[in-house]
Design a protein around this motif. Sequence first.
Motif, PDB file in Angstrom:
ATOM      1  N   ASN A 172       0.926  -1.031   0.033  1.00 31.31           N
ATOM      2  CA  ASN A 172      -0.046   0.044   0.028  1.00 31.31           C
ATOM      3  C   ASN A 172       1.038   1.174  -0.119  1.00 31.31           C
ATOM      4  OD1 ASN A 172      -1.623   2.011   0.596  1.00 31.31           O
ATOM      5  ND2 ASN A 172      -3.028   1.134   2.115  1.00 31.31           N
ATOM      6  N   MET A 173       1.130   1.986  -1.054  1.00 40.13           N
ATOM      7  CA  MET A 173       1.838   2.931  -1.279  1.00 40.13           C
ATOM      8  C   MET A 173       1.796   4.232  -0.387  1.00 40.13           C
ATOM      9  SD  MET A 173       4.047   1.836  -3.328  1.00 40.13           S
ATOM     10  CE  MET A 173       5.064   3.166  -3.968  1.00 40.13           C
ATOM     11  N   LYS A 174       0.255   4.332  -0.068  1.00 42.92           N
ATOM     12  CA  LYS A 174       0.206   5.464   0.967  1.00 42.92           C
ATOM     13  C   LYS A 174       0.875   4.963   2.447  1.00 42.92           C
ATOM     14  CE  LYS A 174      -4.338   6.299  -1.049  1.00 42.92           C
ATOM     15  NZ  LYS A 174      -5.796   6.400  -0.581  1.00 42.92           N
ATOM     16  N   ASP A 175       1.042   3.685   2.783  1.00 41.44           N
ATOM     17  CA  ASP A 175       1.558   3.528   4.060  1.00 41.44           C
ATOM     18  C   ASP A 175       3.225   3.563   3.871  1.00 41.44           C
ATOM     19  OD1 ASP A 175      -0.853   3.130   5.171  1.00 41.44           O
ATOM     20  OD2 ASP A 175      -0.616   0.916   4.739  1.00 41.44           O
ATOM     21  N   GLN A 219      26.984   2.164   8.658  1.00 43.45           N
ATOM     22  CA  GLN A 219      26.390   1.274   9.803  1.00 43.45           C
ATOM     23  C   GLN A 219      25.387   0.440   9.396  1.00 43.45           C
ATOM     24  OE1 GLN A 219      24.973   4.313  12.581  1.00 43.45           O
ATOM     25  NE2 GLN A 219      23.523   4.942  11.317  1.00 43.45           N
ATOM     26  N   LEU A 220      25.326  -0.892   9.971  1.00 44.34           N
ATOM     27  CA  LEU A 220      24.214  -1.603   9.878  1.00 44.34           C
ATOM     28  C   LEU A 220      23.073  -1.518  10.799  1.00 44.34           C
ATOM     29  CD1 LEU A 220      23.303  -4.237   8.426  1.00 44.34           C
ATOM     30  CD2 LEU A 220      24.483  -5.525  10.113  1.00 44.34           C
ATOM     31  N   SER A 221      21.779  -1.436  10.211  1.00 43.39           N
ATOM     32  CA  SER A 221      20.617  -1.043  11.078  1.00 43.39           C
ATOM     33  C   SER A 221      19.732  -2.616  10.721  1.00 43.39           C
ATOM     34  CB  SER A 221      19.931   0.010  10.620  1.00 43.39           C
ATOM     35  OG  SER A 221      18.514  -0.125  11.143  1.00 43.39           O
ATOM     36  N   VAL A 222      19.507  -3.339  11.812  1.00 44.69           N
ATOM     37  CA  VAL A 222      18.936  -4.653  11.617  1.00 44.69           C
ATOM     38  C   VAL A 222      17.357  -4.363  12.629  1.00 44.69           C
ATOM     39  CG1 VAL A 222      19.111  -6.972  12.352  1.00 44.69           C
ATOM     40  CG2 VAL A 222      20.824  -5.784  11.598  1.00 44.69           C
ATOM     41  N   ILE A 223      16.373  -4.606  11.898  1.00 47.23           N
ATOM     42  CA  ILE A 223      14.948  -4.342  12.280  1.00 47.23           C
ATOM     43  C   ILE A 223      14.653  -5.936  12.456  1.00 47.23           C
ATOM     44  CG2 ILE A 223      12.478  -3.443  12.257  1.00 47.23           C
ATOM     45  CD1 ILE A 223      14.020  -1.310  10.580  1.00 47.23           C
ATOM     46  N   SER A 224      14.146  -6.642  13.673  1.00 48.03           N
ATOM     47  CA  SER A 224      13.689  -7.893  13.837  1.00 48.03           C
ATOM     48  C   SER A 224      12.993  -8.215  14.935  1.00 48.03           C
ATOM     49  CB  SER A 224      14.970  -8.840  13.500  1.00 48.03           C
ATOM     50  OG  SER A 224      14.665 -10.298  13.463  1.00 48.03           O
ATOM     51  N   PRO A 235      29.757  -1.765  12.567  1.00 46.45           N
ATOM     52  CA  PRO A 235      28.951  -1.094  13.335  1.00 46.45           C
ATOM     53  C   PRO A 235      27.356  -1.456  13.236  1.00 46.45           C
ATOM     54  CG  PRO A 235      30.376   0.241  12.470  1.00 46.45           C
ATOM     55  CD  PRO A 235      30.545  -0.933  11.571  1.00 46.45           C
ATOM     56  N   THR A 236      26.712  -1.835  14.483  1.00 47.39           N
ATOM     57  CA  THR A 236      25.477  -2.314  14.186  1.00 47.39           C
ATOM     58  C   THR A 236      24.351  -1.688  15.228  1.00 47.39           C
ATOM     59  OG1 THR A 236      26.439  -4.633  13.898  1.00 47.39           O
ATOM     60  CG2 THR A 236      23.738  -4.392  14.426  1.00 47.39           C
ATOM     61  N   ILE A 237      23.262  -1.254  14.830  1.00 47.59           N
ATOM     62  CA  ILE A 237      22.020  -0.936  15.366  1.00 47.59           C
ATOM     63  C   ILE A 237      20.938  -1.942  15.084  1.00 47.59           C
ATOM     64  CG2 ILE A 237      20.427   1.107  15.585  1.00 47.59           C
ATOM     65  CD1 ILE A 237      22.553   2.816  14.174  1.00 47.59           C
ATOM     66  N   ALA A 238      20.501  -2.336  16.279  1.00 48.30           N
ATOM     67  CA  ALA A 238      19.222  -3.184  16.208  1.00 48.30           C
ATOM     68  C   ALA A 238      18.177  -2.628  16.807  1.00 48.30           C
ATOM     69  CB  ALA A 238      19.710  -4.435  17.190  1.00 48.30           C
ATOM     70  N   LYS A 239      16.962  -2.820  16.151  1.00 51.82           N
ATOM     71  CA  LYS A 239      15.648  -2.494  16.708  1.00 51.82           C
ATOM     72  C   LYS A 239      14.608  -3.435  16.463  1.00 51.82           C
ATOM     73  CE  LYS A 239      14.558   1.684  15.507  1.00 51.82           C
ATOM     74  NZ  LYS A 239      14.205   2.906  14.721  1.00 51.82           N
ATOM     75  N   ARG A 240      13.574  -3.677  17.588  1.00 52.36           N
ATOM     76  CA  ARG A 240      12.594  -4.420  17.348  1.00 52.36           C
ATOM     77  C   ARG A 240      11.630  -4.106  16.478  1.00 52.36           C
ATOM     78  NH1 ARG A 240      11.794  -8.569  21.348  1.00 52.36           N
ATOM     79  NH2 ARG A 240      13.234  -8.607  22.913  1.00 52.36           N
ATOM     80  N   TRP A 241      11.207  -4.922  15.699  1.00 51.46           N
ATOM     81  CA  TRP A 241      10.027  -4.735  14.620  1.00 51.46           C
ATOM     82  C   TRP A 241       8.778  -4.240  15.217  1.00 51.46           C
ATOM     83  CZ3 TRP A 241       5.384  -7.121  13.840  1.00 51.46           C
ATOM     84  CH2 TRP A 241       4.747  -6.636  12.564  1.00 51.46           C
ATOM     85  N   LYS A 242       8.291  -3.293  14.706  1.00 48.66           N
ATOM     86  CA  LYS A 242       6.763  -3.081  15.256  1.00 48.66           C
ATOM     87  C   LYS A 242       5.937  -2.638  14.097  1.00 48.66           C
ATOM     88  CE  LYS A 242       8.293  -0.535  19.652  1.00 48.66           C
ATOM     89  NZ  LYS A 242       8.179   0.501  20.320  1.00 48.66           N
ATOM     90  N   ASP A 244       3.221  -0.729  13.613  1.00 47.47           N
ATOM     91  CA  ASP A 244       2.822   0.712  13.336  1.00 47.47           C
ATOM     92  C   ASP A 244       3.854   1.356  13.034  1.00 47.47           C
ATOM     93  OD1 ASP A 244       3.815   0.296  15.823  1.00 47.47           O
ATOM     94  OD2 ASP A 244       2.487   1.523  16.970  1.00 47.47           O
ATOM     95  N   THR A 245       5.156   1.035  13.050  1.00 52.13           N
ATOM     96  CA  THR A 245       6.355   1.995  12.560  1.00 52.13           C
ATOM     97  C   THR A 245       7.018   1.527  11.395  1.00 52.13           C
ATOM     98  OG1 THR A 245       7.837   1.319  14.368  1.00 52.13           O
ATOM     99  CG2 THR A 245       6.310   2.947  14.984  1.00 52.13           C
ATOM    100  N   GLU A 246       6.761   0.033  11.052  1.00 51.39           N
ATOM    101  CA  GLU A 246       7.958  -0.659  10.360  1.00 51.39           C
ATOM    102  C   GLU A 246       8.160   0.204   9.069  1.00 51.39           C
ATOM    103  OE1 GLU A 246       6.658  -4.082   8.467  1.00 51.39           O
ATOM    104  OE2 GLU A 246       4.651  -3.442   7.929  1.00 51.39           O
ATOM    105  N   ALA A 247       7.246   1.177   8.202  1.00 52.32           N
ATOM    106  CA  ALA A 247       7.525   1.841   7.230  1.00 52.32           C
ATOM    107  C   ALA A 247       8.692   2.886   7.501  1.00 52.32           C
ATOM    108  CB  ALA A 247       6.385   2.144   6.453  1.00 52.32           C
ATOM    109  N   LEU A 248       8.114   3.683   8.409  1.00 54.30           N
ATOM    110  CA  LEU A 248       8.937   4.730   8.685  1.00 54.30           C
ATOM    111  C   LEU A 248      10.269   4.590   9.393  1.00 54.30           C
ATOM    112  CD1 LEU A 248       6.454   7.333  10.325  1.00 54.30           C
ATOM    113  CD2 LEU A 248       7.475   7.382   8.029  1.00 54.30           C
ATOM    114  N   ASP A 249      10.238   3.208  10.217  1.00 51.91           N
ATOM    115  CA  ASP A 249      11.761   2.696  10.629  1.00 51.91           C
ATOM    116  C   ASP A 249      12.712   2.410   9.162  1.00 51.91           C
ATOM    117  OD1 ASP A 249      10.953   2.889  13.064  1.00 51.91           O
ATOM    118  OD2 ASP A 249      10.265   0.859  13.535  1.00 51.91           O
TER     119      ASP A 249
END
Length: 362
Positions: A172-175, A219-224, A235-242, A244-249
């Motif tokens: 959904n391109m709007k998202d 840097q490497l950003s990992v969303i999981s 260099p690693t940054i890890a973030k939990r997947w959500k 409601d924010t996955e597109a903006l993350d």
Amino acid sequence: MKVLALIPALYDTSPGQRFRLEQWARYLEKDGFHFTFLPFEDEALHQVIYQPGQYARKAQLMMQAFVRRLEVLTTTQKFDLVFIYREAAAIGPAFIEHLVAQQGLPIIYDFDDPIWMSYRSPTNGFLSRLKWPSKTAIICRLAKTVIVGNSLLAQYAKQYTDRVYVVPSTINMKDYPPKGNRPEEATVTLGWTGSHSTLPFLEGIKTPLQELASQHSFQLSVISHTDSYYMERVPTIAKRWKADTEALDLHDADIGLAPFPNTGWTPWRCHGKILQYMAIGIPTIASPIGIIPDYIQDGVNGFLASTDQEWVEKLSRLIENPNLRREMGLAGRKTVENRYSAAVWVPKLKEILRSAASTTQL
């Protein structure tokens, strides 16, 4: 039209469901389709299923979920269609599907993975024995219509029915608004997103990323599923997947990574993360397996990389050249808009559902 959707996971928690029926339903409901989503799992099962061990608890909750599925059969006559994503029950043979078919209700069967192949879960190896992958063929025969995510899955389904339609997982391109330009002096970020089952694939490019880190600043950003992932010497940054924010993350990334082994399930899959990267307008580098070359035209709207050397060379080009990143990112977004957006495919889905509910076929 009233549609009963039998789905495996809780609503808005599973990528396959979210980029297929859950997304499509929001469009279709504007045209008189009414969906009732009934997941196999409940909140208790959802919370425990991917945790290590606790097999007795998981087995108990699985059996309770199966009993709930049987109770659904008392309400099916209220609906015009039954839409089954992957399977009606996560364990056992096609028992529920047989009972639905015996009631005379048309079944639409949808899958986006090679679920007929045996798969041993890294966290639920014991419970994998309760699954019944051979039922995929049986459900294809029972269904009035089969929808699959790509042409490779269609080849399998057409062995059992000629009523097969390819509908890719969509965006959904709007998202997914396009990523804005970042200052050229900002540190380039390589982004990866995925589930617990695909996170090990990122280790497949550990060596080229480590070599790249010795040559460039990034840097490497990992969303999981975890915020504790770390890759040695990168260099690693890890973030939990959500949800409601996955597109903006994903906007934190400048380049999308999609490494896959050419083994097991992976060549058959739809690889939605690639479409997510492309939708926000960042260039993607991916392994050239399965249908991925259908998404990415190498050197035009992204890069394909087969060897460690190719990963290093093509990532270096993108890190060094912000204009190339912008050009490829825009081309990738245009590809998704024209070929993989929900708006493009929903009219076809309307035809498929209406035809399945009638006595005629498309």
